[in-house]
Design a protein around this motif. Sequence first.
Motif, short mmCIF file in Angstrom:
data_model
loop_
_atom_site.label_atom_id
_atom_site.label_comp_id
_atom_site.label_asym_id
_atom_site.label_seq_id
_atom_site.Cartn_x
_atom_site.Cartn_y
_atom_site.Cartn_z
N LYS A 239 2.80 -6.28 8.09
CA LYS A 239 3.01 -4.83 8.07
C LYS A 239 1.65 -4.15 8.11
CE LYS A 239 6.46 -3.33 5.53
NZ LYS A 239 7.59 -3.31 6.46
N GLY A 240 1.50 -3.16 8.99
CA GLY A 240 0.26 -2.42 9.05
C GLY A 240 -0.06 -1.77 7.72
N GLY A 241 -1.34 -1.75 7.34
CA GLY A 241 -1.73 -1.16 6.06
C GLY A 241 -1.31 -2.00 4.88
N ASP A 242 -0.73 -1.36 3.88
CA ASP A 242 -0.25 -2.04 2.68
C ASP A 242 1.28 -1.98 2.64
OD1 ASP A 242 -1.16 -2.92 -0.33
OD2 ASP A 242 0.70 -1.77 -0.35
N PRO A 243 1.95 -3.09 2.29
CA PRO A 243 3.42 -3.11 2.33
C PRO A 243 4.08 -2.09 1.42
CG PRO A 243 2.54 -5.34 2.09
CD PRO A 243 1.40 -4.40 1.90
N PHE A 244 3.39 -1.69 0.36
CA PHE A 244 4.03 -0.83 -0.64
C PHE A 244 3.57 0.64 -0.55
CE2 PHE A 244 5.32 -4.17 -4.06
CZ PHE A 244 6.22 -4.71 -3.15
N ILE A 245 2.84 0.97 0.51
CA ILE A 245 2.44 2.37 0.71
C ILE A 245 3.03 2.83 2.04
CG2 ILE A 245 0.54 4.01 0.99
CD1 ILE A 245 -1.14 2.29 -0.81
N PHE A 246 4.17 3.49 1.97
CA PHE A 246 4.92 3.96 3.14
C PHE A 246 5.24 2.82 4.11
CE2 PHE A 246 2.16 7.76 2.09
CZ PHE A 246 3.15 8.38 1.34
N GLY A 247 5.35 1.60 3.58
CA GLY A 247 5.63 0.45 4.43
C GLY A 247 7.03 -0.11 4.26
N ARG A 248 7.83 0.47 3.37
CA ARG A 248 9.20 0.04 3.12
C ARG A 248 9.28 -1.41 2.65
NH1 ARG A 248 13.10 2.86 7.56
NH2 ARG A 248 14.58 2.52 5.86
N GLY A 249 8.18 -1.89 2.10
CA GLY A 249 8.17 -3.26 1.59
C GLY A 249 9.13 -3.45 0.44
N GLY A 250 9.30 -2.42 -0.38
CA GLY A 250 10.22 -2.52 -1.51
C GLY A 250 11.64 -2.79 -1.08
N GLU A 251 12.06 -2.17 0.03
CA GLU A 251 13.42 -2.38 0.53
C GLU A 251 13.61 -3.83 0.98
OE1 GLU A 251 14.56 0.57 3.47
OE2 GLU A 251 13.02 1.90 2.68
N GLU A 252 12.57 -4.39 1.60
CA GLU A 252 12.69 -5.75 2.13
C GLU A 252 12.77 -6.79 1.01
OE1 GLU A 252 10.44 -4.70 6.34
OE2 GLU A 252 9.48 -6.08 4.94
#
Length: 461
Positions: free
Chosen positions: A300-313
Motif C-alpha cells: 500500500k502506498g504510504g502507510d497502511p493506517f493513514i488513509f490506507g484502509r488497512g484497518g478494514e483489511e
Amino acid sequence: MQYLPVCLQLRNSPVVLVGGGTVATRKARLLLRAGASLNVVAPEIAPELEQLLAEHGGHWQRATYRKTDLDGRVLVIAATPHREINEQVHDDAIALNLPVNVVDSPDLCTFIFPSIVDRDPVIIAISSSGRSPVLARQLRSKIEAMVPGSYGRLAEFAGRLRHRVKEALPAETARRLFWEKAMEGTVAEQVMGGREDRAEALLEDMLKDVEALHCGEVYLIGAGPGDPDLLTFKAVRLLQAADVVLYDRLVSGPILDMARKDAERIYVGKKRDDHAVPQVQINQLLVDLAKQRKRVARLKGGDPFIFGRGGEEIELLARHDVPFQVVPGITAASGAACYSGIPLTHRDHAQSVRFVTGHLKDGSSNLDWPSFQSESETLVFYMGLVGLPLICEQLQLHGRSAATPIALIERATTDDQRVITGTLATMVDIVKREQPKAPTLIMVGGVVELHGELAWFGGTN
C-alpha cells in the motif's frame, strides 16, 4: 537494465585473450579460475601471466593478433593498450557472432566483467554497466563483509540434499518454503559451524513435520510515497518472501521490482471513480489467498493506517483467524515534506500538523472547516487534487487569509517530483496552468514559505 546478468559455464571451453600486460593478467586469473581453456595472444606477456598459464594448462601464442586467432573460440577478450587492435578484435568477434569484451571500452563490449564476491559455489556479481568500476568494487567490499565465507559450505550442503528434499516434497511451493526455513534457521547455523551431520539430522526431522511450513499469512506493507530507499528492512524482507503481491497504483515500479521474480502479482489499484477491484473484494481476496496457504504481501502506498484502509483489511483477516503482520511505511506527508523542504512543524510557523483526506465523497463539503483556522497549524490534504478549488474556497470562507501559503507536491520523493506553490487566492489558477497529475499532496500554512529556502530535491515553484 542495460545488461542481462548471466553465469557462464566455461570449464574446458576455448577462450582467447588478446594482450599480455597487467590488465590481461587480471582477466586471465578470473577465466582460469572458472576452468576456461585459455589461449593468450601477445608478442610479450607479464611474468605472472606466464606463471598462471603454466599452472593451469593455458597456452601463450607469442604473436601479434590475427583474425584467425578467433577460430573455434566461444569467448573473446581484448586487453591491449592499443585502441586500433582492440577495435579490430571487436569487429572480428562481432562478424563471427562471438561475445567480446574490450577492457575499459564499454562501447566495444557485448558483455562486461562484473565485480565478484566468490563464495563458491555461491557467486555474487556487481556491475555498474561499465560506468564506474570503482563504485562496483566498493559495493563488493560492503557485500563481502556481510556474506560469511561459510555460505559456500551451506550451498554445497543444500545441493547434496536437494534430491532427497525433492523426493519428500514434490510440490514446488512446499519445497521452497521448506528450504527457506532451513536456510534461515538452526540447520544453516549447524552447517556454517561445520556440524553437517547434526544439520542433516535436523533437516530430516523437519521433513517429518512439513505441515507446519504450510501456514498462509498476510503482510500489510507500507510502501512509502515512492522512493524505494524509504522502505524499511522488514518491508523488503517480507516482500521478498511473499508468494503473491497485491499492489495499488501508488506503488512505484522500483518497489514492485523488489518482489521475488516468481511471485504472482495482482493489481488492485484505485483512482477516482475507477476501482480496478472494489475494497470488499480486496479484503476477501487476502483471506482466500492465505487460506490457500500462500504468503501474501499487500503493498500500500504510504502507510497502511493513514488513509490506507488497512484497518478494514486486517479486520476481516482477524475474523477468519488468518495470521498477519502490519509493516509501517513513511506516510506521504512526511516524505513530501522532507523532499520538498517544507517542514510540517516549525517553531516560527506551526506547532501542530493535521492530516485530512481531501477526497470529498460525492463532491460534498463534509469536513470540519471551522476547526481548520489556526495559523499555527499545518494542514495536509491527502487525495485533494480534484477537490482543490473547494479546499481553497472553504478555508477562505471560514476565516483563513487569502494570502495563506499553499503547496501542491506532485509524485513526492520520486525523480518526477514537482512542487507548485501559491496562495489560497491564486492556487486554483496556478494548478489549471501547470496541470499536475495524481498522486499529489496539498500543504497549507506558513511552513510553505520555507520551500524556497530549504528545498534540495529540485522541485518546481
